[in-house]
Structures are given as structure tokens and as C-alpha cells.
Design a protein around this motif. Structure first.
Motif, PDB file in Angstrom:
ATOM      1  N   UNK A 143      37.581  35.271  56.938  1.00  0.00           N
ATOM      2  CA  UNK A 143      37.871  36.728  57.577  1.00  0.00           C
ATOM      3  C   UNK A 143      37.863  36.470  59.069  1.00  0.00           C
ATOM      4  N   UNK A 144      36.601  36.022  59.562  1.00  0.00           N
ATOM      5  CA  UNK A 144      36.393  35.526  60.920  1.00  0.00           C
ATOM      6  C   UNK A 144      37.381  34.612  61.507  1.00  0.00           C
ATOM      7  N   UNK A 145      37.828  33.364  60.786  1.00  0.00           N
ATOM      8  CA  UNK A 145      38.990  32.391  61.300  1.00  0.00           C
ATOM      9  C   UNK A 145      40.158  33.222  61.344  1.00  0.00           C
ATOM     10  N   UNK A 146      40.660  34.229  60.273  1.00  0.00           N
ATOM     11  CA  UNK A 146      41.879  34.780  60.338  1.00  0.00           C
ATOM     12  C   UNK A 146      41.915  35.527  61.533  1.00  0.00           C
ATOM     13  N   UNK A 147      40.887  36.406  62.096  1.00  0.00           N
ATOM     14  CA  UNK A 147      40.925  37.282  62.860  1.00  0.00           C
ATOM     15  C   UNK A 147      40.850  36.584  64.294  1.00  0.00           C
ATOM     16  N   UNK A 148      40.347  35.395  64.359  1.00  0.00           N
ATOM     17  CA  UNK A 148      40.267  34.743  65.555  1.00  0.00           C
ATOM     18  C   UNK A 148      41.635  33.979  65.948  1.00  0.00           C
ATOM     19  N   UNK A 149      42.299  33.404  64.793  1.00  0.00           N
ATOM     20  CA  UNK A 149      43.651  33.071  64.693  1.00  0.00           C
ATOM     21  C   UNK A 149      44.573  34.028  65.346  1.00  0.00           C
ATOM     22  N   UNK A 150      44.546  35.375  64.595  1.00  0.00           N
ATOM     23  CA  UNK A 150      45.328  36.473  64.926  1.00  0.00           C
ATOM     24  C   UNK A 150      45.232  36.871  66.350  1.00  0.00           C
ATOM     25  N   UNK A 151      44.006  36.737  66.998  1.00  0.00           N
ATOM     26  CA  UNK A 151      43.757  37.380  68.318  1.00  0.00           C
ATOM     27  C   UNK A 151      44.382  36.422  69.424  1.00  0.00           C
ATOM     28  N   UNK A 152      44.094  35.008  68.895  1.00  0.00           N
ATOM     29  CA  UNK A 152      44.694  33.803  69.724  1.00  0.00           C
ATOM     30  C   UNK A 152      46.144  33.787  69.868  1.00  0.00           C
ATOM     31  N   UNK A 153      46.653  34.195  68.627  1.00  0.00           N
ATOM     32  CA  UNK A 153      48.306  34.257  68.592  1.00  0.00           C
ATOM     33  C   UNK A 153      48.646  35.640  69.596  1.00  0.00           C
ATOM     34  N   UNK A 154      48.206  36.425  69.635  1.00  0.00           N
ATOM     35  CA  UNK A 154      48.507  37.648  70.524  1.00  0.00           C
ATOM     36  C   UNK A 154      48.246  37.396  71.916  1.00  0.00           C
ATOM     37  N   UNK A 155      47.257  36.835  72.148  1.00  0.00           N
ATOM     38  CA  UNK A 155      47.011  36.264  73.640  1.00  0.00           C
ATOM     39  C   UNK A 155      48.086  35.497  74.243  1.00  0.00           C
ATOM     40  N   UNK A 156      48.327  34.442  73.134  1.00  0.00           N
ATOM     41  CA  UNK A 156      49.575  33.632  73.714  1.00  0.00           C
ATOM     42  C   UNK A 156      51.030  34.399  73.631  1.00  0.00           C
ATOM     43  N   UNK A 157      51.207  35.333  72.820  1.00  0.00           N
ATOM     44  CA  UNK A 157      52.370  36.143  73.093  1.00  0.00           C
ATOM     45  C   UNK A 157      52.280  36.893  74.411  1.00  0.00           C
ATOM     46  N   UNK A 158      50.877  37.486  74.558  1.00  0.00           N
ATOM     47  CA  UNK A 158      50.808  38.131  75.886  1.00  0.00           C
ATOM     48  C   UNK A 158      51.145  37.233  77.251  1.00  0.00           C
ATOM     49  N   UNK A 159      50.667  35.845  77.360  1.00  0.00           N
ATOM     50  CA  UNK A 159      50.784  35.307  78.430  1.00  0.00           C
ATOM     51  C   UNK A 159      52.149  34.880  78.527  1.00  0.00           C
ATOM     52  N   UNK A 160      52.789  34.598  77.432  1.00  0.00           N
ATOM     53  CA  UNK A 160      54.252  34.445  77.427  1.00  0.00           C
ATOM     54  C   UNK A 160      55.177  35.601  77.954  1.00  0.00           C
ATOM     55  N   UNK A 161      54.750  36.696  77.311  1.00  0.00           N
ATOM     56  CA  UNK A 161      55.580  38.007  77.967  1.00  0.00           C
ATOM     57  C   UNK A 161      55.241  37.961  79.435  1.00  0.00           C
TER      58      UNK A 161
END
Length: 233
Positions: free
Chosen positions: A123-141
Motif C-alpha cells: 500500500x505504501x509503495x502504491x501510494x508513493x508511486x501514485x504521488x510520484x506520478x502526479x508530481x511528474x504530471x504537475x511538473x510537465x503541466x
């Protein structure tokens, strides 16, 4: 999926807390009724002792012994009726208390089983991956909207931002902004004196900082100047 698991866990915890509150309420009522029964029993015994004492006094000559007799009741009907009433209520409460205890244990076991089915590490890894993905999308946006590639870095636990324009001609054409130390919500960031910052300090865009104290105006003017160079070269 993590939202569903979290919601399921929260609903089970809420149900358990409601069940525990009902358990405590019934237990409190049971205790009060038991205490009331003991009090009434004590009162009945006291009344019975007084009645016997009155009968004893009467037996000492306050009635005609030739025509009257004193009857001593082995059982007091009032006391028996009250005892039966409270015993019945106590039995009902005991039964309800046992049912609540069983439901509470069952709910606790179900909650423990549900919790054990969720792997904390996964669960921790899944949340961490999701957060990392959202941060990446934010930076790209931010990059696609403003034309600035912004990276947040740390230097001795102090954050700073490295900003490079999509229209920059050289790799070293970037700006560094320091986060003011000890300030949680600053009004502006500190521009570090990099080579590119020194070059921009000689341009008209730099007046937005010196004259208007506007960092957004400085960045917008800088971006337009770089765009014009790329367009007309």
C-alpha cells in the motif's frame, strides 16, 4: 484502489466504535439497575425489621392477647415482587450485554482480518508511486503552460528551485531561486546571482524586479525576450 481500501477500513472502524458505545451504554444501565436493586433490597429489609420490631412492641401488651395474635410473615410480598421485577430486568440486560460482547468480538476479528489482508508495504509503495506520478504530471503541466522547466532541489536542507526556459540557447542558461530560510510562506523568492542572472540584469526585463518588485513580471518578460531571439534568429 487505495481509496476503496481506506474507505472500507474507516467504515469498519466506525461500526466498531458505534458497537462499543452501545456496549458501554448497556453496561452502564446494567450497573445502575444492579445498584438500584441492592438499594431497594436494603430498604425492604429495613422496613421488614421495623415491622418485626413494631410487632414485638405490640406483643408486650398493646393489644388484647385473649383475642389477638401476632403473625410473623416468613416472606414479604412487597419485597418479593420488587426483587422479581429487578431480577427480570437484570436478566434481560445480562442477555443483551452478552450479545453485544459477542458482536464486539466478532467485529474486532473481522476488522483485524480485513487489516491483515492489506499489505502495508504494498500500500505504501502504491501510494508513493501514485504521488510520484502526479508530481511528474504537475511538473510537465507547468512546463507546457509556462515554458519553464522547474526542479526543486535541496542544499543543506534548504530548498531551492532551478528554472530553465524552453527557449534557452545554452545548457547553462538557467536561474536559481532560493527559498528564504525560516519562512514558511514567503512573499517572494531570492534570485541567486548565476551567470544567466547577471546577463539578465542588464536587460529591460530586470526592471520588473528593481522598479516594480515583480518576480512574475520579470519571468514573463524574460520568456518573451528569449522567444523573440529564437523567432528572429
Amino acid at each position: 484502489e487505495q481509496d476503496r481500501l481506506r474507505s472500507d477500513a474507516e467504515s469498519k472502524i466506525s461500526a466498531f466504535e458505534k458497537l462499543q458505545a452501545e456496549h458501554d451504554r448497556v453496561l452502564d444501565k446494567f450497573t445502575k439497575l444492579r445498584d438500584a436493586l441492592m438499594t431497594e433490597r436494603s430498604k425492604a429489609e429495613t422496613a421488614e425489621e421495623r415491622a418485626q420490631y413494631a410487632e414485638t412492641l405490640a406483643g408486650k401488651g398493646q393489644f388484647n392477647q385473649d383475642y389477638s395474635r401476632v403473625l410473623h410473615l416468613e416472606k414479604n410480598p412487597l419485597t418479593d415482587a420488587m426483587r422479581e421485577r429487578y431480577q427480570k430486568e437484570l436478566s434481560t440486560l445480562k442477555k443483551r450485554l452478552e450479545e453485544l460482547t459477542g458482536e464486539s468480538n466478532s467485529s474486532t476479528l473481522s476488522h483485524a482480518q480485513a487489516s491483515s489482508e492489506v499489505d502495508p508495504e504494498k500500500l505504501h509503495k502504491r501510494l508513493k508511486d501514485t504521488f510520484k506520478e502526479q508530481i511528474g504530471m504537475f511538473r510537465e503541466g507547468v512546463y507546457l503552460i509556462t515554458g519553464f522547466r522547474i526542479d526543486m532541489l535541496l542544499e543543506k536542507s534548504n530548498p531551492y528551485f532551478k528554472v530553465r526556459s524552453v527557449y534557452g540557447e545554452r545548457e547553462e542558461d538557467f536561474l536559481i531561486f532560493n527559498w528564504p530560510k525560516g519562512v514558511k510562506q514567503p512573499k517572494s523568492l531570492d534570485l541567486r546571482a548565476t551567470d544567466f542572472a547577471k546577463i539578465l540584469s542588464t536587460t529591460d526585463a530586470y526592471q520588473y524586479l528593481t522598479k516594480y518588485d515583480s518576480m512574475p513580471g520579470f519571468m514573463a518578460s524574460t520568456q518573451l525576450s528569449l522567444l523573440e531571439k529564437c523567432t528572429f534568429v
